[in-house]
Design a protein around this motif. Structure first.
Motif, PDB file in Angstrom:
ATOM      1  N   THR A  34      36.666  40.811  46.363  1.00  0.00           N
ATOM      2  CA  THR A  34      37.686  39.857  46.775  1.00  0.00           C
ATOM      3  C   THR A  34      37.424  38.558  46.032  1.00  0.00           C
ATOM      4  O   THR A  34      36.291  38.223  45.718  1.00  0.00           O
ATOM      5  CB  THR A  34      37.675  39.586  48.297  1.00  0.00           C
ATOM      6  OG1 THR A  34      36.417  39.027  48.642  1.00  0.00           O
ATOM      7  CG2 THR A  34      37.911  40.839  49.080  1.00  0.00           C
ATOM      8  N   LYS A  36      38.856  34.455  45.981  1.00  0.00           N
ATOM      9  CA  LYS A  36      39.716  33.463  46.623  1.00  0.00           C
ATOM     10  C   LYS A  36      39.892  32.267  45.697  1.00  0.00           C
ATOM     11  O   LYS A  36      38.915  31.704  45.218  1.00  0.00           O
ATOM     12  CB  LYS A  36      39.075  33.030  47.936  1.00  0.00           C
ATOM     13  CG  LYS A  36      40.027  32.438  48.926  1.00  0.00           C
ATOM     14  CD  LYS A  36      39.326  32.297  50.266  1.00  0.00           C
ATOM     15  CE  LYS A  36      40.265  31.712  51.314  1.00  0.00           C
ATOM     16  NZ  LYS A  36      39.617  31.684  52.627  1.00  0.00           N
ATOM     17  N   GLU A  41      44.333  34.702  47.910  1.00  0.00           N
ATOM     18  CA  GLU A  41      43.188  35.601  48.004  1.00  0.00           C
ATOM     19  C   GLU A  41      43.595  36.951  47.432  1.00  0.00           C
ATOM     20  O   GLU A  41      44.618  37.515  47.814  1.00  0.00           O
ATOM     21  CB  GLU A  41      42.691  35.752  49.437  1.00  0.00           C
ATOM     22  CG  GLU A  41      41.431  36.614  49.481  1.00  0.00           C
ATOM     23  CD  GLU A  41      40.697  36.548  50.802  1.00  0.00           C
ATOM     24  OE1 GLU A  41      39.488  36.280  50.789  1.00  0.00           O
ATOM     25  OE2 GLU A  41      41.347  36.767  51.841  1.00  0.00           O
ATOM     26  N   GLU A  61      45.784  43.518  46.145  1.00  0.00           N
ATOM     27  CA  GLU A  61      46.615  42.887  47.170  1.00  0.00           C
ATOM     28  C   GLU A  61      46.503  41.376  47.077  1.00  0.00           C
ATOM     29  O   GLU A  61      45.417  40.835  46.907  1.00  0.00           O
ATOM     30  CB  GLU A  61      46.198  43.369  48.562  1.00  0.00           C
ATOM     31  CG  GLU A  61      46.647  44.797  48.808  1.00  0.00           C
ATOM     32  CD  GLU A  61      46.239  45.321  50.176  1.00  0.00           C
ATOM     33  OE1 GLU A  61      46.776  46.374  50.562  1.00  0.00           O
ATOM     34  OE2 GLU A  61      45.381  44.714  50.839  1.00  0.00           O
ATOM     35  N   THR A  63      47.185  37.821  49.034  1.00  0.00           N
ATOM     36  CA  THR A  63      47.400  37.189  50.328  1.00  0.00           C
ATOM     37  C   THR A  63      47.451  35.678  50.133  1.00  0.00           C
ATOM     38  O   THR A  63      46.614  35.120  49.414  1.00  0.00           O
ATOM     39  CB  THR A  63      46.248  37.534  51.298  1.00  0.00           C
ATOM     40  OG1 THR A  63      46.121  38.952  51.364  1.00  0.00           O
ATOM     41  CG2 THR A  63      46.511  36.998  52.687  1.00  0.00           C
ATOM     42  N   SER A  64      48.422  35.029  50.783  1.00  0.00           N
ATOM     43  CA  SER A  64      48.500  33.573  50.727  1.00  0.00           C
ATOM     44  C   SER A  64      47.403  32.975  51.595  1.00  0.00           C
ATOM     45  O   SER A  64      47.248  33.349  52.763  1.00  0.00           O
ATOM     46  CB  SER A  64      49.879  33.121  51.222  1.00  0.00           C
ATOM     47  OG  SER A  64      49.841  31.753  51.499  1.00  0.00           O
ATOM     48  N   ASN A  68      47.788  33.307  55.436  1.00  0.00           N
ATOM     49  CA  ASN A  68      47.088  34.589  55.543  1.00  0.00           C
ATOM     50  C   ASN A  68      48.031  35.792  55.551  1.00  0.00           C
ATOM     51  O   ASN A  68      47.761  36.807  56.197  1.00  0.00           O
ATOM     52  CB  ASN A  68      46.188  34.589  56.787  1.00  0.00           C
ATOM     53  CG  ASN A  68      45.061  35.609  56.673  1.00  0.00           C
ATOM     54  OD1 ASN A  68      44.594  35.894  55.566  1.00  0.00           O
ATOM     55  ND2 ASN A  68      44.642  36.175  57.780  1.00  0.00           N
ATOM     56  N   LYS A  69      49.152  35.671  54.821  1.00  0.00           N
ATOM     57  CA  LYS A  69      50.117  36.775  54.758  1.00  0.00           C
ATOM     58  C   LYS A  69      50.270  37.255  53.320  1.00  0.00           C
ATOM     59  O   LYS A  69      50.145  36.459  52.392  1.00  0.00           O
ATOM     60  CB  LYS A  69      51.477  36.304  55.279  1.00  0.00           C
ATOM     61  CG  LYS A  69      51.513  36.165  56.787  1.00  0.00           C
ATOM     62  CD  LYS A  69      52.902  35.819  57.270  1.00  0.00           C
ATOM     63  CE  LYS A  69      52.923  35.728  58.791  1.00  0.00           C
ATOM     64  NZ  LYS A  69      53.841  34.711  59.290  1.00  0.00           N
ATOM     65  N   PRO A  70      50.577  38.543  53.156  1.00  0.00           N
ATOM     66  CA  PRO A  70      50.833  39.043  51.803  1.00  0.00           C
ATOM     67  C   PRO A  70      52.050  38.347  51.208  1.00  0.00           C
ATOM     68  O   PRO A  70      52.971  37.975  51.943  1.00  0.00           O
ATOM     69  CB  PRO A  70      51.148  40.534  52.020  1.00  0.00           C
ATOM     70  CG  PRO A  70      50.786  40.842  53.423  1.00  0.00           C
ATOM     71  CD  PRO A  70      50.779  39.563  54.181  1.00  0.00           C
ATOM     72  N   GLY A 103      53.370  42.199  47.685  1.00  0.00           N
ATOM     73  CA  GLY A 103      52.000  41.721  47.573  1.00  0.00           C
ATOM     74  C   GLY A 103      50.986  42.796  47.288  1.00  0.00           C
ATOM     75  O   GLY A 103      49.800  42.519  47.123  1.00  0.00           O
ATOM     76  N   ARG A 104      51.464  44.040  47.218  1.00  0.00           N
ATOM     77  CA  ARG A 104      50.565  45.164  46.987  1.00  0.00           C
ATOM     78  C   ARG A 104      50.925  45.835  45.658  1.00  0.00           C
ATOM     79  O   ARG A 104      52.097  46.148  45.418  1.00  0.00           O
ATOM     80  CB  ARG A 104      50.692  46.155  48.145  1.00  0.00           C
ATOM     81  CG  ARG A 104      49.713  47.314  48.101  1.00  0.00           C
ATOM     82  CD  ARG A 104      49.927  48.189  49.339  1.00  0.00           C
ATOM     83  NE  ARG A 104      49.515  49.547  49.072  1.00  0.00           N
ATOM     84  CZ  ARG A 104      48.288  50.013  49.291  1.00  0.00           C
ATOM     85  NH1 ARG A 104      47.364  49.252  49.827  1.00  0.00           N
ATOM     86  NH2 ARG A 104      47.988  51.255  48.988  1.00  0.00           N
TER      87      ARG A 104
END
Ligand SMILES: [Cu+2]
Length: 139
Positions: A34, A36, A41, A61, A63-64, A68-70, A103-104
């Protein structure tokens, strides 16, 4: 760079049953790395949780960090570089395309040898563009 493999193992140990019941495909993936940045992220995942010599399939993936959302990262590219003593760096690119979920992204990459790769992920979409680097071992 940080590795979430130890964390992944702990989570897997306690929630494997729940994950398999609720979402068999997603639950089967383990984090490879991961990364960030200030806003984003990025999670690199695969079924085995690592990259190996030969052909690999993986998931990226986005993520904002803010909510914290895709989010839809738009066009995504991933390339890798490995320092080779006495030679030009070995560059290996991946094929990356959007999955059904925003986001994926799904990718494939083929490594001819072992060793740590410097990975560059770039994105360019409605929420902005950016690029980040982290390292991943090919085992
Ligand atoms: Cu090499």
């Amino acid at each position: 760079m940080r590795t979430d493999r130890w964390f992944g193992s702990m989570v897997l140990g306690s929630t494997l049953v729940a994950l398999v019941v609720t979402s068999p495909v997603v639950g089967a993936e383990k984090a490879i790395a991961t990364q960030k940045t200030k806003d984003v992220e990025i999670t690199l995942k695969s079924e085995s949780g690592q990259w190996t010599k030969g052909k690999n399939t993986f998931v990226v993936e986005f993520t904002s960090v803010k909510d914290n959302k895709p989010f839809d990262a738009g066009k995504v590219t991933l390339s890798t570089s490995m320092a080779m003593p006495g030679m030009a760096p070995m560059i290996t690119g991946a094929t990356v395309s959007p999955d059904k979920t925003p986001g994926r992204y799904l990718g494939t990459i083929e490594f001819p040898d072992l060793g740590t790769r410097q990975v560059t992920v770039s994105w360019d979409g409605p929420a902005g563009k950016g690029s980040t680097k982290f390292s991943v071992p090919v085992r």
